[in-house]
Design a protein around this motif. Structure first.
Motif, mmCIF file in Angstrom:
data_model
loop_
_atom_site.group_PDB
_atom_site.id
_atom_site.type_symbol
_atom_site.label_atom_id
_atom_site.label_comp_id
_atom_site.label_asym_id
_atom_site.label_seq_id
_atom_site.Cartn_x
_atom_site.Cartn_y
_atom_site.Cartn_z
ATOM 1 N N HIS A 85 0.861 -1.325 -0.193
ATOM 2 C CA HIS A 85 -0.147 0.048 0.111
ATOM 3 C C HIS A 85 1.105 1.314 0.090
ATOM 4 C CE1 HIS A 85 -4.163 -1.782 1.874
ATOM 5 N NE2 HIS A 85 -3.690 -2.203 0.562
ATOM 6 N N PRO A 86 1.023 1.808 -1.153
ATOM 7 C CA PRO A 86 2.128 2.909 -1.167
ATOM 8 C C PRO A 86 1.544 4.220 -0.571
ATOM 9 C CG PRO A 86 1.848 2.069 -3.506
ATOM 10 C CD PRO A 86 0.770 1.390 -2.534
ATOM 11 N N SER A 87 -0.007 4.057 -0.279
ATOM 12 C CA SER A 87 -0.284 5.176 0.360
ATOM 13 C C SER A 87 -0.171 5.318 2.037
ATOM 14 C CB SER A 87 -1.860 5.162 0.410
ATOM 15 O OG SER A 87 -2.224 3.920 1.025
ATOM 16 N N GLY A 88 0.443 4.192 2.509
ATOM 17 C CA GLY A 88 0.965 4.144 3.753
ATOM 18 C C GLY A 88 -0.010 3.922 4.873
ATOM 19 N N SER A 89 -1.045 3.058 4.534
ATOM 20 C CA SER A 89 -2.017 2.347 5.482
ATOM 21 C C SER A 89 -1.920 0.918 5.189
ATOM 22 C CB SER A 89 -3.301 3.095 5.162
ATOM 23 O OG SER A 89 -4.378 1.952 5.595
ATOM 24 N N ALA A 90 -1.770 0.236 6.461
ATOM 25 C CA ALA A 90 -1.679 -1.184 6.276
ATOM 26 C C ALA A 90 -2.925 -2.061 6.559
ATOM 27 C CB ALA A 90 -0.774 -1.855 7.195
ATOM 28 N N GLU A 91 -4.092 -1.197 6.496
ATOM 29 C CA GLU A 91 -5.412 -1.884 6.713
ATOM 30 C C GLU A 91 -5.940 -2.375 5.295
ATOM 31 O OE1 GLU A 91 -7.759 -1.042 9.636
ATOM 32 O OE2 GLU A 91 -6.036 -0.931 10.555
ATOM 33 N N PRO A 92 -6.540 -3.439 5.417
ATOM 34 C CA PRO A 92 -7.043 -4.024 4.024
ATOM 35 C C PRO A 92 -8.179 -3.237 3.570
ATOM 36 C CG PRO A 92 -7.428 -5.582 5.864
ATOM 37 C CD PRO A 92 -6.682 -4.481 6.742
ATOM 38 N N SER A 93 -8.281 -3.100 2.346
ATOM 39 C CA SER A 93 -9.224 -2.457 1.837
ATOM 40 C C SER A 93 -10.662 -3.527 1.650
ATOM 41 C CB SER A 93 -9.083 -1.776 0.610
ATOM 42 O OG SER A 93 -8.694 -2.647 -0.480
ATOM 43 N N VAL A 94 -11.818 -2.887 1.297
ATOM 44 C CA VAL A 94 -12.866 -4.009 0.912
ATOM 45 C C VAL A 94 -12.353 -4.792 -0.099
ATOM 46 C CG1 VAL A 94 -15.417 -3.825 0.067
ATOM 47 C CG2 VAL A 94 -14.458 -2.265 1.781
ATOM 48 N N THR A 95 -12.014 -3.982 -1.300
ATOM 49 C CA THR A 95 -11.525 -4.947 -2.312
ATOM 50 C C THR A 95 -10.512 -5.948 -2.102
ATOM 51 O OG1 THR A 95 -11.401 -2.523 -3.423
ATOM 52 C CG2 THR A 95 -10.829 -4.719 -4.893
ATOM 53 N N ASP A 96 -9.470 -5.635 -1.084
ATOM 54 C CA ASP A 96 -8.471 -6.581 -0.720
ATOM 55 C C ASP A 96 -9.369 -7.871 -0.008
ATOM 56 O OD1 ASP A 96 -6.528 -4.970 -1.581
ATOM 57 O OD2 ASP A 96 -6.143 -4.177 0.559
ATOM 58 N N LEU A 97 -10.239 -7.603 0.794
ATOM 59 C CA LEU A 97 -11.001 -8.755 1.525
ATOM 60 C C LEU A 97 -11.556 -9.499 0.278
ATOM 61 C CD1 LEU A 97 -11.944 -7.013 4.806
ATOM 62 C CD2 LEU A 97 -10.100 -8.647 4.334
ATOM 63 N N HIS A 98 -12.452 -8.751 -0.451
ATOM 64 C CA HIS A 98 -13.174 -9.678 -1.437
ATOM 65 C C HIS A 98 -12.219 -10.308 -2.511
ATOM 66 C CE1 HIS A 98 -16.746 -9.828 -3.920
ATOM 67 N NE2 HIS A 98 -15.821 -9.856 -5.395
ATOM 68 N N ASN A 99 -11.034 -10.082 -2.725
ATOM 69 C CA ASN A 99 -10.223 -10.852 -3.444
ATOM 70 C C ASN A 99 -9.185 -11.864 -2.781
ATOM 71 O OD1 ASN A 99 -11.033 -9.953 -5.975
ATOM 72 N ND2 ASN A 99 -10.037 -8.061 -5.454
ATOM 73 N N PHE A 100 -9.444 -11.978 -1.496
ATOM 74 C CA PHE A 100 -8.844 -12.515 -0.395
ATOM 75 C C PHE A 100 -8.322 -14.228 -1.260
ATOM 76 C CE2 PHE A 100 -7.292 -14.970 3.290
ATOM 77 C CZ PHE A 100 -6.836 -13.928 4.004
#
Ligand SMILES: [Zn+2]
Length: 132
Positions: A85-100
């Motif tokens: 995450h180049p933006s600097g947040s390590a939280e998974p996004s909704v898309t990340d969880l969807h594409n788990f």
């Protein structure tokens, strides 16, 4: 009567040389996201990561990283994905969880240091991470 109540504590064990490769790869991809497949083993709640694979046909940009899962060979040693995450947040996004994919998702935030990496399960709960 005997009940099996032992609950396995989940933990992700990451080899130091694998971590170094992940950090180097993500730095190289910056400011785009980098994505890699994690190889390893899972036993009794311990998820051991000991290798990396560059996914085929991967597409990345500043806010997304993905690859078609259908191109993946069926390999039981593929236990998850790491992406940056180049933006600097390590939280998974909704898309990340969807594409788990697999058992664990590692997210590395910029500036990609040893303590910039976090492990998540498919529900977005954090899993303790230990560098070996
Ligand atoms: Zn993400």
């Amino acid at each position: 009567m005997f009940f099996k109540t032992k609950k396995f504590e989940r933990i992700v064990l990451l080899q130091k040389d694998v971590l170094d490769s992940i950090l180097t790869y993500c730095q190289m991809k910056h400011p785009n996201e980098g994505i890699l497949i994690l190889k390893g083993k899972s036993k009794n709640g311990q998820i051991k990561i000991d290798g990396l694979v560059i996914p085929p046909f991967n597409e990345t940009g500043p806010t997304f990283a993905g690859f078609p899962h259908s191109f993946l060979p069926l390999d039981m040693s593929y236990i998850g994905i790491v992406h940056s995450h180049p933006s600097g947040s390590a939280e998974p996004s909704v898309t990340d969880l969807h594409n788990f994919f697999g058992l664990v998702s590692l997210i590395v935030k910029s500036p990609y240091c040893d303590d910039s990496i976090f492990a998540w399960d498919s529900s977005g709960n954090s899993i303790p991470l230990s560098i070996e």
